[in-house]
Design an enzyme around this catalytic site. Structure first.
Site, PDB file in Angstrom:
ATOM      1  N   GLU A  32       0.856  -1.201   0.000  1.00  0.00           N
ATOM      2  CA  GLU A  32       0.000   0.000   0.000  1.00  0.00           C
ATOM      3  C   GLU A  32       0.883   1.239   0.000  1.00  0.00           C
ATOM      4  OE1 GLU A  32      -3.540   0.899  -0.007  1.00  0.00           O
ATOM      5  OE2 GLU A  32      -2.408   2.762  -0.203  1.00  0.00           O
ATOM      6  N   THR A  39      -9.629   4.461  -0.394  1.00  0.00           N
ATOM      7  CA  THR A  39     -10.474   5.646  -0.610  1.00  0.00           C
ATOM      8  C   THR A  39     -11.639   5.646   0.365  1.00  0.00           C
ATOM      9  OG1 THR A  39      -9.906   5.632  -2.952  1.00  0.00           O
ATOM     10  CG2 THR A  39     -11.883   6.853  -2.331  1.00  0.00           C
ATOM     11  N   LYS A  49     -19.594  10.437   5.541  1.00  0.00           N
ATOM     12  CA  LYS A  49     -20.726  10.145   6.436  1.00  0.00           C
ATOM     13  C   LYS A  49     -20.512  10.777   7.811  1.00  0.00           C
ATOM     14  CE  LYS A  49     -21.652   7.838   2.861  1.00  0.00           C
ATOM     15  NZ  LYS A  49     -20.899   8.268   1.692  1.00  0.00           N
ATOM     16  N   GLY A 112       3.353  -0.499  -5.450  1.00  0.00           N
ATOM     17  CA  GLY A 112       3.542  -1.822  -6.042  1.00  0.00           C
ATOM     18  C   GLY A 112       3.611  -1.730  -7.554  1.00  0.00           C
ATOM     19  N   GLY A 177     -21.893  17.427 -11.614  1.00  0.00           N
ATOM     20  CA  GLY A 177     -22.235  15.999 -11.497  1.00  0.00           C
ATOM     21  C   GLY A 177     -23.269  15.793 -10.397  1.00  0.00           C
ATOM     22  N   ILE A 181     -21.828  11.140  -5.396  1.00  0.00           N
ATOM     23  CA  ILE A 181     -20.984  12.091  -4.660  1.00  0.00           C
ATOM     24  C   ILE A 181     -21.634  13.470  -4.678  1.00  0.00           C
ATOM     25  CG2 ILE A 181     -18.749  13.293  -4.636  1.00  0.00           C
ATOM     26  CD1 ILE A 181     -17.420  10.743  -5.527  1.00  0.00           C
ATOM     27  N   ASP A 307     -12.967  -1.395  -7.712  1.00  0.00           N
ATOM     28  CA  ASP A 307     -13.177  -0.293  -8.669  1.00  0.00           C
ATOM     29  C   ASP A 307     -12.282  -0.372  -9.898  1.00  0.00           C
ATOM     30  OD1 ASP A 307     -14.895   0.721  -6.791  1.00  0.00           O
ATOM     31  OD2 ASP A 307     -13.937   2.689  -6.635  1.00  0.00           O
ATOM     32  N   HIS A 440     -43.318  -2.736  15.834  1.00  0.00           N
ATOM     33  CA  HIS A 440     -44.010  -1.447  15.773  1.00  0.00           C
ATOM     34  C   HIS A 440     -43.577  -0.600  16.971  1.00  0.00           C
ATOM     35  CE1 HIS A 440     -47.223   1.474  15.158  1.00  0.00           C
ATOM     36  NE2 HIS A 440     -47.489   1.373  16.457  1.00  0.00           N
TER      37      HIS A 440
HETATM   38  P1  NAD Z   1     -21.544   8.900 -10.499  1.00  0.00           P
HETATM   39  O1  NAD Z   1     -21.314   8.072 -11.690  1.00  0.00           O
HETATM   40  O2  NAD Z   1     -22.455   8.434  -9.426  1.00  0.00           O
HETATM   41  O3  NAD Z   1     -22.152  10.322 -10.962  1.00  0.00           O
HETATM   42  C1  NAD Z   1     -21.508  11.152 -11.857  1.00  0.00           C
HETATM   43  C2  NAD Z   1     -22.548  12.097 -12.446  1.00  0.00           C
HETATM   44  O4  NAD Z   1     -21.889  13.092 -13.185  1.00  0.00           O
HETATM   45  C3  NAD Z   1     -23.512  11.387 -13.373  1.00  0.00           C
HETATM   46  O5  NAD Z   1     -24.826  11.701 -12.999  1.00  0.00           O
HETATM   47  C4  NAD Z   1     -23.141  11.953 -14.754  1.00  0.00           C
HETATM   48  O6  NAD Z   1     -24.252  12.044 -15.618  1.00  0.00           O
HETATM   49  C5  NAD Z   1     -22.597  13.333 -14.398  1.00  0.00           C
HETATM   50  N1  NAD Z   1     -21.646  13.886 -15.335  1.00  0.00           N
HETATM   51  C6  NAD Z   1     -20.670  13.253 -16.047  1.00  0.00           C
HETATM   52  N2  NAD Z   1     -19.970  14.147 -16.787  1.00  0.00           N
HETATM   53  C7  NAD Z   1     -20.505  15.379 -16.524  1.00  0.00           C
HETATM   54  C8  NAD Z   1     -20.205  16.694 -16.950  1.00  0.00           C
HETATM   55  N3  NAD Z   1     -19.181  16.953 -17.793  1.00  0.00           N
HETATM   56  N4  NAD Z   1     -20.972  17.717 -16.487  1.00  0.00           N
HETATM   57  C9  NAD Z   1     -21.992  17.468 -15.622  1.00  0.00           C
HETATM   58  N5  NAD Z   1     -22.306  16.249 -15.180  1.00  0.00           N
HETATM   59  C10 NAD Z   1     -21.567  15.208 -15.617  1.00  0.00           C
HETATM   60  O7  NAD Z   1     -20.089   9.277  -9.947  1.00  0.00           O
HETATM   61  P2  NAD Z   1     -19.661  10.038  -8.616  1.00  0.00           P
HETATM   62  O8  NAD Z   1     -20.816  10.695  -7.974  1.00  0.00           O
HETATM   63  O9  NAD Z   1     -18.478  10.849  -9.008  1.00  0.00           O
HETATM   64  O10 NAD Z   1     -19.184   8.843  -7.696  1.00  0.00           O
HETATM   65  C11 NAD Z   1     -18.091   8.013  -8.101  1.00  0.00           C
HETATM   66  C12 NAD Z   1     -18.252   6.607  -7.623  1.00  0.00           C
HETATM   67  O11 NAD Z   1     -18.152   6.568  -6.213  1.00  0.00           O
HETATM   68  C13 NAD Z   1     -19.602   6.041  -8.014  1.00  0.00           C
HETATM   69  O12 NAD Z   1     -19.423   4.781  -8.576  1.00  0.00           O
HETATM   70  C14 NAD Z   1     -20.336   5.943  -6.724  1.00  0.00           C
HETATM   71  O13 NAD Z   1     -21.214   4.826  -6.682  1.00  0.00           O
HETATM   72  C15 NAD Z   1     -19.222   5.826  -5.686  1.00  0.00           C
HETATM   73  N6  NAD Z   1     -19.715   6.442  -4.445  1.00  0.00           N
HETATM   74  C16 NAD Z   1     -20.604   5.752  -3.698  1.00  0.00           C
HETATM   75  C17 NAD Z   1     -21.133   6.323  -2.554  1.00  0.00           C
HETATM   76  C18 NAD Z   1     -22.141   5.557  -1.751  1.00  0.00           C
HETATM   77  O14 NAD Z   1     -22.237   4.368  -1.951  1.00  0.00           O
HETATM   78  N7  NAD Z   1     -22.906   6.180  -0.872  1.00  0.00           N
HETATM   79  C19 NAD Z   1     -20.778   7.613  -2.181  1.00  0.00           C
HETATM   80  C20 NAD Z   1     -19.876   8.296  -2.986  1.00  0.00           C
HETATM   81  C21 NAD Z   1     -19.352   7.693  -4.115  1.00  0.00           C
END
Ligand code: NAD
Length: 466
Positions: A32, A39, A49, A112, A177, A181, A307, A440
């Site tokens: 690592e 991440t 969270k 690595g 986006g 996130i 990932d 309940h």
């Molecule tokens: P995401 O794929 O969930 O969302 C990215 C969004 O950005 C999409 O809706 C897409 O349409 C939009 N987008 C792409 N290009 C764009 C642009 N040029 N302009 C505007 N919008 C655009 O990706 P994320 O939110 O970056 O998250 C990354 C990964 O991390 C995901 O796979 C997610 O599942 C994971 N994650 C999970 C959690 C959770 O489980 N609670 C929390 C955070 C992240």
């Protein structure tokens, strides 16, 4: 030292795989370059969270009159919020390192580099050594994607890594986006009183989720003052005085919004940079590592999970499950995890969770389904907590009554989804789900109601119109 398995990356995929491999009798090395936990623990799930928890508590304090309470002098201290987050992260990180020691797993600190199917170079600061192993597992995860938009290199334009690193406390935040996130950070900052704008390329927030979830979230965000632009393509970001101005085209028309900080959250890409020595490679697609059903890459003896793999679900718990399945396969055992149902959770308020397929997806596949939906205005616990519009939606096979999917937007959805994921994975029917007595008053009573709604028998809902 020669190992049975060398794992590259100590995130939730790599560290879980390493521990299971050790439990199965393998001698394991983990390599690592940064902190154990990857991440998820250091720059993702846990920090977000933790901060969200503080922000929600702050927001509840501000709006506690509805509960018959009053507070004065209610405020927040971003530095203290980050200090608490760092403490929690540190505690969990040292827990992983302790587990490594307890399982006699050697942790190598450095980058690595795969030299061959049986050897990994570990490059540290001013040092290099070689770890030899019978098998190699790539668990290097992903990095935020950065599109070629002018102005993204301006200071003040950050990815989630940057925003989680320090105590940034913008009064105006623009998020590019509206995916997972994007909406979680929108919730976090809106709760703290920040003016939030979301610019999403597709026609709705959370485009991969059930449509009603997207619509409900948009409504809730609007009510809370979050400005949402959909079908909007970002053209450029420019600095104008103190402000960053994002120019975009929304449904063919030019638009712009200014902010103090811009968060880029448009997805994540596989982290494979510098992973292979010259002359060594594995098959990839769009930069992600291709694997077979046993998680083996095109280079025999080299596996990949999480990932970094092509076509996978980028979630911590999916990576852990894949890691377990991969090492169990290496040990000649049948996988102990069912990889076909991966629940997905989003920590907005109310929470969002889904598993299996939506009714729309079922239609696209030509599967005949019946759905049961319960809107939680008649759920006592939802009223007690004063939650925003919440619902549980279930999708059953019309042929054999098996549960095929669940979409939840309600308090504790991220916990409730486990029962439904277990039901989908084990082929339980609506009849079996309805036969369970749920306590309940709880949010999970809504599961009983949604199951019964599929056959028009929900107790706390008006009978369907005939
Ligand atoms: P995401 O794929 O969930 O969302 C990215 C969004 O950005 C999409 O809706 C897409 O349409 C939009 N987008 C792409 N290009 C764009 C642009 N040029 N302009 C505007 N919008 C655009 O990706 P994320 O939110 O970056 O998250 C990354 C990964 O991390 C995901 O796979 C997610 O599942 C994971 N994650 C999970 C959690 C959770 O489980 N609670 C929390 C955070 C992240």
């Amino acid at each position: 030292m020669r190992y049975d398995l060398a794992v590259i990356g100590a995130g939730p995929g790599g560290y879980v795989a390493a521990i299971r491999a050790a439990q199965l009798g393998m001698k394991v090395a983990v390599i690592e370059s940064r902190e154990a936990g990857g991440t998820c623990l250091n720059r993702g799930c846990i920090p977000t969270k933790t901060l969200l928890h503080s922000a929600e508590a702050f927001d509840r304090m501000r709006h506690c009159e509805a509960l018959g309470l009053s507070v004065s002098g209610c405020g927040y201290d971003m530095e203290k919020m980050h200090a608490r987050k760092n403490e929690i992260v540190g505690q969990l990180r040292s827990g992983i390192e302790q587990l490594f020691r307890a399982n006699k797993i050697d942790l190598y600190r450095g980058t690595g580099i795969i030299l061959s199917a049986g050897a990994v170079a570990v490059k540290g600061e001013g040092s290099e050594e070689t770890v030899e192993a019978g098998k190699i597992l790539i668990a290097t995860g992903s990095k935020p994607a950065v599109p070629p938009v002018p102005g993204l290199d301006l200071p003040g334009v950050l990815t989630s890594d940057g925003l989680l690193a320090g105590p940034a406390d913008p009064k105006r935040l623009l998020i590019i986006g509206g995916g997972v996130i994007g909406v979680e950070f929108a919730s976090l900052y809106q709760r703290l009183g920040c003016e939030v704008t979301i610019v999403e390329a597709l026609d709705r927030l959370l485009p991969n989720m059930d449509r009603e979830i997207s619509q409900n979230l948009s409504m809730i965000f609007k009510k809370r003052g979050v400005s949402v632009h959909t079908s909007a393509r970002v053209e450029e970001i420019v600095q104008e005085g103190e402000a960053l101005v994002c120019r975009f085209t929304e449904k063919g028309k030019p638009g712009e919004a200014a902010a103090e900080r811009i968060l880029l959250a448009i997805g994540r890409r596989a982290a494979t940079e510098g992973l292979f020595a010259e002359g060594v490679s594995v098959e990839t697609e769009r930069g992600a590592v291709k694997v077979n059903e046993r998680f083996e890459t095109s280079l025999p003896g080299v596996y990949a999970i999480g990932d970094v793999i092509f076509g996978g679900v980028q979630l911590a718990h999916a990576a852990s499950a894949e890691g377990i399945a991969a090492v169990e396969g290496m040990a000649g055992e049948a996988p102990s995890v069912n990889l076909s149902v991966v629940p997905s959770c989003i920590y907005t308020e109310p929470e969002i969770a889904s598993a299996g397929i939506t009714a729309d997806e079922a239609k696209q596949r030509g599967a005949a389904v019946k759905t049961g939906k319960f809107i939680m205005t008649a759920n006592g616990k939802t009223l007690i907590e004063g939650a925003d519009r919440s619902f549980v939606k279930l999708v059953f096979s019309a042929e054999d009554d098996r549960l095929l999917g669940a979409q939840l937007m309600c308090p504790r959805a991220t916990d409730l989804i486990s029962e439904l994921a277990a039901a989908i994975a084990n082929g339980l029917t609506g009849r079996q789900l309805a036969s369970v007595i749920r306590p309940h008053p709880t949010f999970c009573e809504a599961v009983t109601e949604a199951v019964e709604a599929a056959s028009g028998k929900a107790i706390h809902a008006a009978p369907p119109r005939r």
